[in-house]
Structure formats: structure tokens, C-alpha cells
Design an enzyme around this catalytic site. Sequence first.
Site, short mmCIF file in Angstrom:
data_model
loop_
_atom_site.label_atom_id
_atom_site.label_comp_id
_atom_site.label_asym_id
_atom_site.label_seq_id
_atom_site.Cartn_x
_atom_site.Cartn_y
_atom_site.Cartn_z
N GLN A 151 55.34 36.32 16.51
CA GLN A 151 56.28 37.17 17.23
C GLN A 151 57.13 36.20 18.03
OE1 GLN A 151 52.90 39.41 18.84
NE2 GLN A 151 53.77 41.21 17.83
N HIS A 186 55.11 31.08 24.45
CA HIS A 186 54.62 29.80 23.91
C HIS A 186 54.32 30.07 22.44
CE1 HIS A 186 51.78 26.12 24.61
NE2 HIS A 186 52.00 26.27 23.31
N HIS A 223 52.95 30.75 19.05
CA HIS A 223 51.58 30.88 18.55
C HIS A 223 51.55 31.78 17.33
CE1 HIS A 223 52.15 34.12 21.50
NE2 HIS A 223 51.24 34.82 20.86
N HIS A 272 49.37 34.33 15.09
CA HIS A 272 48.20 35.20 15.02
C HIS A 272 47.59 35.07 13.63
CE1 HIS A 272 48.76 37.73 18.65
NE2 HIS A 272 50.04 37.45 18.49
#
Lengths: 157, 157
Positions: free
Chosen positions: A86, A97, A99, A101
Site C-alpha cells: 500500500q 515506511h 513494507h 504484506h
Amino acid sequence: MAAEHYTFGPYKIHPSEVFYATDLSYAMVNLRPLLPGNVLVCSRREVKRFVDLTADETSDLWHTAKQVGSKLELHHKASSLTFAIQDGPQAGQTVPHVHIHIIPRKTGDFEKNDEIYDAIDVKEKQLKEKLDLDIERKDRSFQEMAGEADEYRALFL
Amino acid sequence: MAAEHYTFGPYKIHPSEVFYATDLSYAMVNLRPLLPGNVLVCSRREVKRFVDLTADETSDLWHTAKQVGSKLELHHKASSLTFAIQDGPQAGQTVPHVHIHIIPRKTGDFEKNDEIYDAIDVKEKQLKEKLDLDIERKDRSFQEMAGEADEYRALFL
């Protein structure tokens, strides 16, 4: 690999929650996993957007995600994986930050396969609130998270 | 960059629908975009699962996705991006060929930000049905898709 703590946006992540790391990326367990094996792979450098990563960071992040996904899919006897970034607030990002999933998936794990994405956002917001408010973590103990991280760390030995 | 056609699982994709390509990856417009700029980045080699990509293919796929996302976000005056791989059937993959969904995102583009993921699956199934049945494409003409691809191709000159 060892670090005093890992940075996740404005938060500090204890190394006990990190089960795999390279020079540029790290993989951590989730405060409230959506499904078994739901983890995050983050860049070690704090950047908000995917485009902010260097070429090396981009490659390393996804090589790490590929390895982590593959091992956790097997470990959790799953048959598919969801990978999602996202990238920015309008895409549902709440911790600024980069990342990924990663979620091991099985038949029937969610009634409709796509409810998983709703859940990602809700949980990410909960994580943010939890960490923002510095409330004692009720949902999973530090011990439980560290235990899960130990389990996953062993997959990379 | 030019190819007679590009492979997307069992389907052949006409080069007119492809607006960017490297030796290992290509980016194409969608039969029925969910939102403006919703495109797919695919590996040129037909592999089902993300783990099946070589290290070079993995890096190239994501460098391509990063570049494409960045250009389309700007082009469509969006402020965020959704990147997702549905890696395997239990994660909602219906065309068995690794591909990244990229969707430029704006405030209020979907009533709830996450409905986008439901939509990804529905549209992917529709794409499959359309191509499976070899029905004449009613939703978007070949000309319209080629025109959109031309527009995006110009972003990479």
C-alpha cells in the site's frame, strides 16, 4: 544481521520480533496477524514511498519477500501467497515506511478471498493506534511474538 | 523491445497493448481498467508463481513496476499506488502467469479504499472469461486500448 532495534516509520521494532534480515531489508512478525504467517518485509532505511528505494534496495526487498513467502507458505502448509504494497496514504498505507504484506493463503481461509485486503488496512490502523498510544499490547504478548519469530528464524538457518 | 506477441498465461497479447518492455518484463493496459492507469506488469517468461522467477527476473519485474507506477501516478495526477501480486489460485490469481497489478490511487477513488481488491479479482475473472470464450471485446475496443498504450509509451521516451 543483528541490530539494536529496527526502524518502522516512527516506531522502534525489537530484534526479537525480526526473524530474517539482510543489509537492506528485514522481515518481522505482526502484532495481530490476519492469518498464520502474516508478516511484513520492510526496507531497513526509512523511506515512505516505493519509488524512494534505490535499485539495490528494491531488488533486495523483493528477493527477501520471495524467500520469506516461500518458506512461510511451506511452513504453514498453505498453497498461495498474497503480496501487497500500500504505497501511500490513498492506497491504505498508515505507517509511512515501505513494507510488503505477505500472507500465506489456503482454500477457504477467508470466506471471500478478497476480504483479506480489508483486513490488512484495519489491522494496520490498529497497529498504528496501538503503537501511537503506547498501550500495553493485549492482543499478543511480546513472548508470543518473540516465540513466533524464533520459529521463523529457524527456517533460514 | 518489439515482439510478435507477448505471452500472458495461455493468451497472446498484441504488442499494441504493451507500452513498455525490457528483456525480462513487459507492461500492458487492461481490458477493463478498474481506475485510470490500472495496468499489469508481467514477466516475459511464462511462470505461474513468484518463486519461479530467477533473481534477475525478480529484480527486473519490480524495477519495471516501480518505473511504471511512478510515471502513471504522475500522469494520472494520483497520489498513491496499489501494488499487488495474487500469487496462486488461493490468493485470487486466475491467469496462471506472474503479474503485478498497479493502480494509481486518489482520495475517494473507491468509497472504501479496499474495495479495489475485490474489484481486481472480479475483473481478472472477467478478463479470463472474455479471453477464454474469445468473445468480441465489447467493453473496450482494440483501438481504445492501443491508444491508451500509445499514450503511456510516450512517457518512456
